[in-house]
Design a protein around this motif. Structure first.
Motif, PDB file in Angstrom:
ATOM      1  N   UNK A 144       0.829  -1.214   0.000  1.00 24.81           N
ATOM      2  CA  UNK A 144       0.000   0.000   0.000  1.00 24.81           C
ATOM      3  C   UNK A 144       0.859   1.258   0.000  1.00 24.81           C
ATOM      4  N   UNK A 145       2.018   1.172  -0.629  1.00 25.58           N
ATOM      5  CA  UNK A 145       2.905   2.323  -0.739  1.00 25.58           C
ATOM      6  C   UNK A 145       3.693   2.647   0.527  1.00 25.58           C
ATOM      7  N   UNK A 146       3.648   1.756   1.519  1.00 28.00           N
ATOM      8  CA  UNK A 146       4.340   2.002   2.787  1.00 28.00           C
ATOM      9  C   UNK A 146       5.419   0.940   2.961  1.00 28.00           C
ATOM     10  N   UNK A 147       6.649   1.379   3.094  1.00 29.10           N
ATOM     11  CA  UNK A 147       7.773   0.459   3.235  1.00 29.10           C
ATOM     12  C   UNK A 147       7.651  -0.356   4.515  1.00 29.10           C
ATOM     13  N   UNK A 148       7.818  -1.664   4.383  1.00 30.66           N
ATOM     14  CA  UNK A 148       7.768  -2.552   5.534  1.00 30.66           C
ATOM     15  C   UNK A 148       6.369  -2.832   6.052  1.00 30.66           C
ATOM     16  N   UNK A 149       5.348  -2.312   5.385  1.00 34.99           N
ATOM     17  CA  UNK A 149       3.975  -2.445   5.895  1.00 34.99           C
ATOM     18  C   UNK A 149       3.474  -3.888   5.806  1.00 34.99           C
ATOM     19  N   UNK A 150       4.015  -4.676   4.893  1.00 39.65           N
ATOM     20  CA  UNK A 150       3.630  -6.084   4.808  1.00 39.65           C
ATOM     21  C   UNK A 150       3.959  -6.785   6.131  1.00 39.65           C
ATOM     22  N   UNK A 151       5.110  -6.475   6.709  1.00 37.70           N
ATOM     23  CA  UNK A 151       5.474  -7.039   8.010  1.00 37.70           C
ATOM     24  C   UNK A 151       4.465  -6.626   9.079  1.00 37.70           C
ATOM     25  N   UNK A 152       4.068  -5.366   9.067  1.00 32.65           N
ATOM     26  CA  UNK A 152       3.090  -4.852  10.035  1.00 32.65           C
ATOM     27  C   UNK A 152       1.765  -5.594   9.900  1.00 32.65           C
ATOM     28  N   UNK A 153       1.317  -5.780   8.663  1.00 36.30           N
ATOM     29  CA  UNK A 153       0.041  -6.461   8.422  1.00 36.30           C
ATOM     30  C   UNK A 153       0.123  -7.916   8.888  1.00 36.30           C
ATOM     31  N   UNK A 154       1.194  -8.621   8.538  1.00 39.11           N
ATOM     32  CA  UNK A 154       1.330 -10.031   8.923  1.00 39.11           C
ATOM     33  C   UNK A 154       1.395 -10.200  10.441  1.00 39.11           C
ATOM     34  N   UNK A 155       2.147  -9.347  11.104  1.00 42.16           N
ATOM     35  CA  UNK A 155       2.239  -9.423  12.563  1.00 42.16           C
ATOM     36  C   UNK A 155       0.890  -9.065  13.192  1.00 42.16           C
ATOM     37  N   UNK A 156       0.201  -8.088  12.650  1.00 41.42           N
ATOM     38  CA  UNK A 156      -1.122  -7.713  13.171  1.00 41.42           C
ATOM     39  C   UNK A 156      -2.111  -8.870  13.050  1.00 41.42           C
ATOM     40  N   UNK A 157      -2.066  -9.597  11.938  1.00 40.33           N
ATOM     41  CA  UNK A 157      -2.942 -10.760  11.768  1.00 40.33           C
ATOM     42  C   UNK A 157      -2.611 -11.819  12.822  1.00 40.33           C
ATOM     43  N   UNK A 158      -1.319 -12.099  13.012  1.00 41.64           N
ATOM     44  CA  UNK A 158      -0.901 -13.071  14.021  1.00 41.64           C
ATOM     45  C   UNK A 158      -1.346 -12.638  15.417  1.00 41.64           C
ATOM     46  N   UNK A 159      -1.166 -11.367  15.742  1.00 43.24           N
ATOM     47  CA  UNK A 159      -1.544 -10.837  17.053  1.00 43.24           C
ATOM     48  C   UNK A 159      -3.061 -10.950  17.261  1.00 43.24           C
ATOM     49  N   UNK A 160      -3.833 -10.631  16.256  1.00 41.57           N
ATOM     50  CA  UNK A 160      -5.298 -10.724  16.357  1.00 41.57           C
ATOM     51  C   UNK A 160      -5.731 -12.166  16.612  1.00 41.57           C
ATOM     52  N   UNK A 161      -5.136 -13.087  15.873  1.00 43.61           N
ATOM     53  CA  UNK A 161      -5.468 -14.505  16.065  1.00 43.61           C
ATOM     54  C   UNK A 161      -5.063 -14.965  17.468  1.00 43.61           C
ATOM     55  N   UNK A 162      -3.867 -14.604  17.904  1.00 47.55           N
ATOM     56  CA  UNK A 162      -3.420 -14.984  19.249  1.00 47.55           C
ATOM     57  C   UNK A 162      -4.311 -14.379  20.330  1.00 47.55           C
TER      58      UNK A 162
END
Length: 150
Positions: free
Chosen positions: A115-133
């Motif tokens: 989405x035009x933000x550097x490193x944001x894929x990492x943020x999204x993936x970690x956020x998904x993991x955190x939400x599931x946990x």
């Protein structure tokens, strides 16, 4: 048909809605603090605002998850204290996981632009993991349903 689907997935649907409301609480508190607190240092203002927003969002999340999502009925102060400390502990753990996980993934090479933000894929993936946990911890350990005694 929709009603049947809603009741089948009610807990997950209400968890997602509660998460959205919690995010709004976090953002509103953060915005209010950064706009109205008389702290001159920008770094201190942002740090304080972020901490205040996280604390109030976690308290809000506890109340809404207890009452609305998992419909937990505690019968004693000890049960309430166990629930509350478990919720806070799990959110501290997943918060730490998010704080450390995003930079770690970026260091490990997952710094793609999303989405035009550097490193944001990492943020999204970690956020998904955190939400599931957070959901798993809440469902299995914090607000677990009591088994009826035979």
């Amino acid at each position: 048909m929709l009603k049947k689907l809603f009741y089948k997935y009610k807990e997950i649907i209400t968890y997602i809605i509660a998460g959205g409301l919690t995010t709004i609480v976090n953002w509103v508190v953060y915005a209010a603090c950064t706009n109205f607190l008389p702290i001159e240092s920008t770094e201190q203002l942002i740090l304080f605002s972020n901490i205040a927003a996280w604390i109030l969002a976690v308290l809000f999340a506890y109340i809404i998850n207890k009452q609305w999502v998992f419909e937990s009925k505690t019968h004693s102060f000890i049960e309430l204290l166990r629930e509350f400390t478990g919720f806070i502990g799990s959110r501290l753990f997943t918060g730490l996981l998010e704080i450390l996980g995003v930079p770690l993934l970026v260091i490990l090479g997952m710094n793609q632009t999303f989405f035009g933000i550097e490193g944001f894929l990492s943020k999204v993936l970690v956020s998904i993991l955190v939400t599931i946990l957070n959901y798993v911890f809440s469902k299995l350990f914090i607000f677990k349903k009591k088994q009826a005694k035979a």
